[in-house]
Write a protein that holds these residues in place. Structure first.
Motif, PDB file in Angstrom:
ATOM      1  N   GLY A  64     -57.050 -20.635 -11.253  1.00  0.00           N
ATOM      2  CA  GLY A  64     -56.096 -20.133 -10.293  1.00  0.00           C
ATOM      3  C   GLY A  64     -55.311 -19.117 -11.333  1.00  0.00           C
ATOM      4  O   GLY A  64     -54.790 -18.043 -11.318  1.00  0.00           O
ATOM      5  N   ASN A  65     -55.222 -19.528 -12.844  1.00  0.00           N
ATOM      6  CA  ASN A  65     -54.540 -18.747 -13.801  1.00  0.00           C
ATOM      7  C   ASN A  65     -55.245 -17.488 -14.085  1.00  0.00           C
ATOM      8  O   ASN A  65     -54.804 -16.251 -14.210  1.00  0.00           O
ATOM      9  CB  ASN A  65     -54.382 -19.224 -15.089  1.00  0.00           C
ATOM     10  CG  ASN A  65     -53.058 -20.032 -15.117  1.00  0.00           C
ATOM     11  OD1 ASN A  65     -52.047 -19.632 -14.982  1.00  0.00           O
ATOM     12  ND2 ASN A  65     -53.065 -21.172 -15.323  1.00  0.00           N
ATOM     13  N   PHE A  66     -56.554 -17.749 -14.148  1.00  0.00           N
ATOM     14  CA  PHE A  66     -57.693 -16.523 -14.399  1.00  0.00           C
ATOM     15  C   PHE A  66     -57.629 -15.433 -13.129  1.00  0.00           C
ATOM     16  O   PHE A  66     -57.199 -14.192 -13.488  1.00  0.00           O
ATOM     17  CB  PHE A  66     -58.916 -17.058 -14.383  1.00  0.00           C
ATOM     18  CG  PHE A  66     -60.142 -15.854 -14.441  1.00  0.00           C
ATOM     19  CD1 PHE A  66     -60.120 -14.953 -15.420  1.00  0.00           C
ATOM     20  CD2 PHE A  66     -61.074 -15.943 -13.232  1.00  0.00           C
ATOM     21  CE1 PHE A  66     -60.914 -13.882 -15.262  1.00  0.00           C
ATOM     22  CE2 PHE A  66     -61.842 -14.874 -13.323  1.00  0.00           C
ATOM     23  CZ  PHE A  66     -61.795 -13.892 -14.053  1.00  0.00           C
ATOM     24  N   THR A  67     -57.617 -15.791 -11.800  1.00  0.00           N
ATOM     25  CA  THR A  67     -57.459 -14.954 -10.759  1.00  0.00           C
ATOM     26  C   THR A  67     -56.073 -14.292 -10.664  1.00  0.00           C
ATOM     27  O   THR A  67     -56.059 -13.114 -10.580  1.00  0.00           O
ATOM     28  CB  THR A  67     -57.631 -15.727  -9.346  1.00  0.00           C
ATOM     29  OG1 THR A  67     -56.808 -16.931  -9.405  1.00  0.00           O
ATOM     30  CG2 THR A  67     -59.134 -16.098  -9.225  1.00  0.00           C
ATOM     31  N   ALA A  68     -54.924 -15.125 -11.114  1.00  0.00           N
ATOM     32  CA  ALA A  68     -53.792 -14.313 -11.091  1.00  0.00           C
ATOM     33  C   ALA A  68     -53.767 -13.390 -12.129  1.00  0.00           C
ATOM     34  O   ALA A  68     -53.156 -12.203 -11.891  1.00  0.00           O
ATOM     35  CB  ALA A  68     -52.632 -15.478 -11.495  1.00  0.00           C
ATOM     36  N   PHE A  79     -56.181 -12.055 -13.653  1.00  0.00           N
ATOM     37  CA  PHE A  79     -57.070 -10.662 -13.174  1.00  0.00           C
ATOM     38  C   PHE A  79     -56.697  -9.635 -12.408  1.00  0.00           C
ATOM     39  O   PHE A  79     -56.817  -8.568 -12.754  1.00  0.00           O
ATOM     40  CB  PHE A  79     -58.493 -11.404 -12.237  1.00  0.00           C
ATOM     41  CG  PHE A  79     -59.588 -10.474 -12.031  1.00  0.00           C
ATOM     42  CD1 PHE A  79     -60.385 -10.135 -12.648  1.00  0.00           C
ATOM     43  CD2 PHE A  79     -59.597 -10.155 -10.657  1.00  0.00           C
ATOM     44  CE1 PHE A  79     -61.529  -9.390 -12.361  1.00  0.00           C
ATOM     45  CE2 PHE A  79     -60.634  -9.266 -10.076  1.00  0.00           C
ATOM     46  CZ  PHE A  79     -61.498  -8.821 -10.948  1.00  0.00           C
ATOM     47  N   TRP A  80     -55.944  -9.994 -11.178  1.00  0.00           N
ATOM     48  CA  TRP A  80     -55.358  -8.928 -10.448  1.00  0.00           C
ATOM     49  C   TRP A  80     -54.174  -8.024 -11.146  1.00  0.00           C
ATOM     50  O   TRP A  80     -54.193  -7.020 -10.874  1.00  0.00           O
ATOM     51  CB  TRP A  80     -54.717  -9.586  -9.145  1.00  0.00           C
ATOM     52  CG  TRP A  80     -55.893 -10.041  -8.280  1.00  0.00           C
ATOM     53  CD1 TRP A  80     -56.043 -11.506  -7.762  1.00  0.00           C
ATOM     54  CD2 TRP A  80     -56.992  -9.465  -7.543  1.00  0.00           C
ATOM     55  NE1 TRP A  80     -57.073 -11.523  -6.686  1.00  0.00           N
ATOM     56  CE2 TRP A  80     -57.726 -10.247  -7.096  1.00  0.00           C
ATOM     57  CE3 TRP A  80     -57.387  -8.014  -7.520  1.00  0.00           C
ATOM     58  CZ2 TRP A  80     -58.853 -10.156  -5.985  1.00  0.00           C
ATOM     59  CZ3 TRP A  80     -58.634  -7.736  -6.853  1.00  0.00           C
ATOM     60  CH2 TRP A  80     -59.206  -8.487  -5.983  1.00  0.00           C
ATOM     61  N   LEU A  88     -55.858  -5.528 -13.304  1.00  0.00           N
ATOM     62  CA  LEU A  88     -56.090  -4.443 -12.635  1.00  0.00           C
ATOM     63  C   LEU A  88     -55.010  -3.762 -11.994  1.00  0.00           C
ATOM     64  O   LEU A  88     -55.303  -2.750 -11.370  1.00  0.00           O
ATOM     65  CB  LEU A  88     -57.107  -4.808 -11.237  1.00  0.00           C
ATOM     66  CG  LEU A  88     -58.425  -5.558 -11.627  1.00  0.00           C
ATOM     67  CD1 LEU A  88     -59.310  -5.900 -10.527  1.00  0.00           C
ATOM     68  CD2 LEU A  88     -59.333  -4.700 -12.596  1.00  0.00           C
ATOM     69  N   GLY A  89     -53.973  -3.919 -12.221  1.00  0.00           N
ATOM     70  CA  GLY A  89     -52.598  -3.354 -11.842  1.00  0.00           C
ATOM     71  C   GLY A  89     -52.326  -3.605 -10.266  1.00  0.00           C
ATOM     72  O   GLY A  89     -51.332  -2.984 -10.006  1.00  0.00           O
ATOM     73  N   ILE A  90     -52.791  -4.703  -9.923  1.00  0.00           N
ATOM     74  CA  ILE A  90     -52.289  -5.126  -8.438  1.00  0.00           C
ATOM     75  C   ILE A  90     -51.249  -6.129  -8.622  1.00  0.00           C
ATOM     76  O   ILE A  90     -51.724  -7.524  -8.871  1.00  0.00           O
ATOM     77  CB  ILE A  90     -53.440  -5.433  -7.508  1.00  0.00           C
ATOM     78  CG1 ILE A  90     -54.331  -4.528  -7.492  1.00  0.00           C
ATOM     79  CG2 ILE A  90     -53.083  -6.182  -6.261  1.00  0.00           C
ATOM     80  CD1 ILE A  90     -55.772  -4.647  -6.854  1.00  0.00           C
ATOM     81  N   LYS A  91     -50.202  -5.672  -8.640  1.00  0.00           N
ATOM     82  CA  LYS A  91     -49.027  -6.647  -8.871  1.00  0.00           C
ATOM     83  C   LYS A  91     -48.164  -6.664  -7.773  1.00  0.00           C
ATOM     84  O   LYS A  91     -48.179  -5.801  -6.729  1.00  0.00           O
ATOM     85  CB  LYS A  91     -47.987  -6.125 -10.078  1.00  0.00           C
ATOM     86  CG  LYS A  91     -48.979  -6.063 -11.314  1.00  0.00           C
ATOM     87  CD  LYS A  91     -48.089  -5.434 -12.273  1.00  0.00           C
ATOM     88  CE  LYS A  91     -49.190  -5.345 -13.602  1.00  0.00           C
ATOM     89  NZ  LYS A  91     -48.394  -4.990 -14.954  1.00  0.00           N
ATOM     90  N   ALA A  92     -47.326  -7.831  -7.670  1.00  0.00           N
ATOM     91  CA  ALA A  92     -46.440  -7.883  -6.606  1.00  0.00           C
ATOM     92  C   ALA A  92     -45.312  -6.640  -6.552  1.00  0.00           C
ATOM     93  O   ALA A  92     -44.984  -6.273  -7.702  1.00  0.00           O
ATOM     94  CB  ALA A  92     -45.819  -9.286  -6.626  1.00  0.00           C
ATOM     95  N   LYS A  93     -44.678  -6.354  -5.513  1.00  0.00           N
ATOM     96  CA  LYS A  93     -43.436  -5.371  -5.666  1.00  0.00           C
ATOM     97  C   LYS A  93     -42.372  -6.340  -5.878  1.00  0.00           C
ATOM     98  O   LYS A  93     -41.843  -7.304  -5.441  1.00  0.00           O
ATOM     99  CB  LYS A  93     -43.356  -4.635  -4.120  1.00  0.00           C
ATOM    100  CG  LYS A  93     -42.236  -3.815  -4.104  1.00  0.00           C
ATOM    101  CD  LYS A  93     -42.335  -3.238  -2.640  1.00  0.00           C
ATOM    102  CE  LYS A  93     -41.496  -2.050  -2.463  1.00  0.00           C
ATOM    103  NZ  LYS A  93     -41.381  -1.534  -1.327  1.00  0.00           N
ATOM    104  N   LYS A  94     -41.746  -5.629  -6.931  1.00  0.00           N
ATOM    105  CA  LYS A  94     -40.333  -6.346  -7.517  1.00  0.00           C
ATOM    106  C   LYS A  94     -39.514  -6.025  -6.503  1.00  0.00           C
ATOM    107  O   LYS A  94     -39.142  -4.853  -5.935  1.00  0.00           O
ATOM    108  CB  LYS A  94     -40.131  -5.683  -8.626  1.00  0.00           C
ATOM    109  CG  LYS A  94     -41.024  -5.952  -9.964  1.00  0.00           C
ATOM    110  CD  LYS A  94     -40.813  -7.451 -10.564  1.00  0.00           C
ATOM    111  CE  LYS A  94     -41.665  -7.846 -11.416  1.00  0.00           C
ATOM    112  NZ  LYS A  94     -41.749  -7.068 -12.806  1.00  0.00           N
TER     113      LYS A  94
END
Lengths: 647, 79
Positions: free
Chosen positions: B63-67, B69-70, B73-79
């Protein structure tokens, strides 16, 4: 190696298949809180895994997946843990009862009877709930209220029922609800989970439409419910030695990539997207099960026997539609995620290009939860006159820097006798003029790359309408012009700006017609109170964005005692220390004289383009009698004045 | 001049790589000891703790790896 429970050998193709299906299932679960796992049991069975092991392994991957998803979405503030646990525990009871009913039906009517029961549950539950959810999503989209969810009438009724000794407060509802409502909801969720493997198809709509939680929070909280149910289910099956840990962990490998992505996706979409994805999947799954109902009816001799090739054909089509349901949901999520990220990047790039030295400014390490320092949603009022031109101009530039969304409203008289006295033709002309003006504003916003929506609003009481509009959109800031009336004239005529400042629940930026806000220098007025602190916090946020120096001004009168002077000195030191910690260039000034004159005078000396003051929120006679420094600053200042509302 | 973003990005890469390596190790171990592990997990009774504990360990590491990982790649939640 052969096992008593008949675990299958796995090859590379099987592993790839499980990883891909797991990923898509995780994506859907991360987004709508549920619904990603139902395809995995038939998918495993299609590989030759016995049904009971497929069910056990599916549930064993489901609870750690839900845990990771729930933690992720809790970081975005979307999870109501208490509601999840309360519903989850009653769902556990529902699972046990649902399994008992399944076993009874199987004992009485055999496999075909059991299958018919499951299919009937699919058709009835998904048919009613799925169609309602989908229609609601379409209605929200069509009426332009995609981001504006109202609490359902049923939920308002549920929240209004007070049963002593059973009331529990839930943060997602912001209300107390009797557990006598949450228990049946959880029980039904569990029963559905035991019957069709996806309890969330009742849990999410139930929490949203029956209890009144926002759809985003309902879908996130469902992950907690799924975790609780998943742990219970895993223990039950693992106690009998039925879990194929390899299958569970392989699916988990794919699904954790998916659930992270699905959870991220929820931060980019409006609430109706959750309903759209859930409704679409539910209706397609319903179709998948409806296709095989004739097979079960024939098995029970309720209709004529079907040809064997027709039976296998219907089952295959049903499975393909099931996969298609998941794939369609995943496609909608991908499209929404892609679109949302692209739009957000454009907003950020535009804001960064405008900010003078934005690259050197470190982004805040923690999200801004307080509305005091948040500048994401602006409400701008404009009547098309020269007085509001400054407000529109400044709001669009500021939105460009902050990456904020802007809603510009033009208020036309309405709702009272004046409206009728005006006559229809005159009113129509007023409306047309306002619309034309707002079209120009929208065009200007589009040129600057600012997300902007406009609306002509008819209202009798202008300041109440502005405050209400700001509340509805959860505005961080109301931006408006200044008429320039002073003294007795303002008191007699009533100043909309002053009324809005008095009643608004957010900060108000007042922009004189000739003012600009390039971010040269800010003045913060601090009196050591929490109102002054709020002003400093808001100014700090803006200053970091624009790399603007700040002068903190605190004032005292000649008649003040030494103790009062020391307090004023400490107030300045405290605020300047705070701003320094925020990496803002700051100086403090302790001045003696009339506060409004000193604040405006310092702003003039420093050629400041913004004065930031705290609001005590007083209105009416109290304000007039006490005299308000803020109001006098507003009237005298040539630069924009931000009146910050303390929480 | 120190490039803060470069430091942050290399730190993020290091964290992602660490969790990725740990996750890979867990899956390799699962593959190498497939039969004995499956037998242990399907023993029934109190051995139910084996699949439950395994699921928690994998979810934490992977779970930590996949979090990250994204995130990498610059795929982050919108603040």
């Amino acid at each position: 190696m052969e096992f008593a429970t008949n675990f299958i050998d796995l090859n590379a193709l099987d592993v790839t298949y499980l990883l891909v299906v797991g990923f898509i299932g995780g994506l859907v679960s991360g987004f709508i809180g549920s619904g990603g796992a139902f395809v995995l049991t038939p998918a495993m069975m299609s590989m030759g895994v016995p049904g009971i092991i497929a069910v056990a392994s599916n549930i064993c991957h489901k609870f750690p997946k839900s845990l990771v998803g729930a933690i992720k979405r809790a970081k975005y503030g979307q999870v109501d843990v208490k509601l999840g646990l309360v519903v989850g525990v009653s769902a556990e009871a529902g699972v046990l009862y649902g399994a008992h009913i399944q076993e009874s039906i199987k004992a009485a009517f055999g496999d075909a009877g059991s299958n018919l029961y499951v299919s009937a549950a699919f058709v009835i539950v998904l048919g009613i709930v799925g169609t309602y959810v989908l229609l609601d999503a379409v209605r929200m989209h069509r009426t332009g209220h995609a981001g504006d969810e109202k609490v359902a009438k049923l939920a308002l009724w549920v929240q209004s029922i007070h049963i002593p000794g059973t009331m529990v407060y839930f943060k997602s509802l912001n209300a107390k609800v009797s557990v006598l409502f949450t228990i049946p909801l959880g029980f039904a969720t569990g029963m559905l989970a035991a019957t069709i493997a996806v309890g969330g198809f009742i849990g999410v709509p139930g929490m949203h439409y029956v209890l009144g939680a926002p759809s985003l929070m309902s879908s996130a909280t469902e992950l907690v419910v799924a975790f609780v149910m998943g742990v219970g289910g895993t223990i039950k099956y693992a106690w009998s030695g039925l879990v194929d840990i390899r299958l569970a962990m392989i699916i988990l490998a794919g699904s954790l990539f998916g659930i992270q992505l699905g959870a991220i996706g929820t931060t980019y979409v409006k609430p109706h997207m959750i309903k759209l994805v859930m409704g679409t999947i539910m209706v397609l799954v319903l179709l998948s099960r409806a296709i095989v109902i004739p097979v079960y009816l024939a098995d029970l001799d309720l209709i004529d026997k079907l040809e064997p090739h027709l039976v296998s054909g219907l089952k295959n089509v049903s499975f393909v539609v099931l996969i298609a349901a998941l794939a369609t949901g995943a496609s909608i999520i991908f499209a929404a995620l892609w679109k949302g990220i692209a739009a957000h990047r454009i907003e950020l790039a535009t804001a960064q290009a405008e900010a003078p030295v934005a690259v050197a400014v470190a982004a805040p390490s923690r999200p801004q939860l307080s509305p005091i320092g948040r500048f994401e949603r602006f409400l701008v009022t404009s009547d098309g006159s020269e007085y509001s031109a400054g407000a529109v101009r400044v709001s669009l530039r500021m939105a460009q820097k902050c990456g904020a969304r802007v809603r510009v409203i033009s208020i036309v008289a309405g709702g009272n006798a004046e409206l009728y006295a005006m006559g229809e033709q005159l009113l129509a002309r007023e409306l047309d003029t306002a619309r034309a003006h707002l079209n120009e504003v929208q065009h200007e916003a589009a040129t600057l790359g600012v997300a902007c929506e406009t609306e002509v609003v008819q209202a009798g009481d202008i300041h109440k309408e502005i405050v209400s509009q700001a509340d509805k959109m959860n505005a961080d800031l109301i931006i408006m012009g200044r008429r320039g009336r002073r003294g007795l004239a303002r008191l007699m005529l009533g100043d909309v700006t002053a009324q809005v400042i008095g009643h608004a629940h957010c900060s108000v930026l007042v922009v004189p017609r000739a003012a600009e806000l390039p971010g040269r220098h800010f003045i913060v007025a601090s009196d050591g109170s929490r109102f002054g602190d709020a002003a400093a916090a808001a100014a700090g946020s803006l200053a970091k964005l624009c790399q603007t120096p700040i002068t903190v001004v605190s004032t005292m009168l000649a008649s003040h005692s030494e103790q009062r002077r020391e307090e004023a000195r400490q107030a300045v030191n405290r605020v300047t220390s705070f701003l320094k910690q925020e990496n803002v260039a700051v100086e403090g000034r302790l001045l003696e004289g009339r506060p409004d004159e000193l604040i405006v005078g310092t702003a003039s000396d420093k050629q400041a383009d913004l004065i930031v003051v705290g609001s005590h929120g007083r209105t009416g006679i109290e304000r007039i009698l006490l005299g308000s420094t803020t109001e006098r600053v507003l009237n005298q200042s040539k630069s924009a004045v931000l009146v910050v509302r303390a929480a | 001049m120190i490039d803060i973003r470069a430091i942050k990005s290399s730190k993020l890469f290091a964290i992602t790589a660490t969790y990725g390596a740990l996750s890979l190790t867990l899956y390799v171990l699962l593959y190498l000891f497939e039969d004995s592990f499956l037998a242990l997990a399907s023993n029934g009774g109190w051995f139910f703790l084996v699949p439950v504990a395994t699921a928690f360990v994998f979810s934490f590491v992977h779970g930590n790896f996949t979090a990250h990982f994204w995130d990498m790649l610059g795929i982050k939640a919108k603040k």
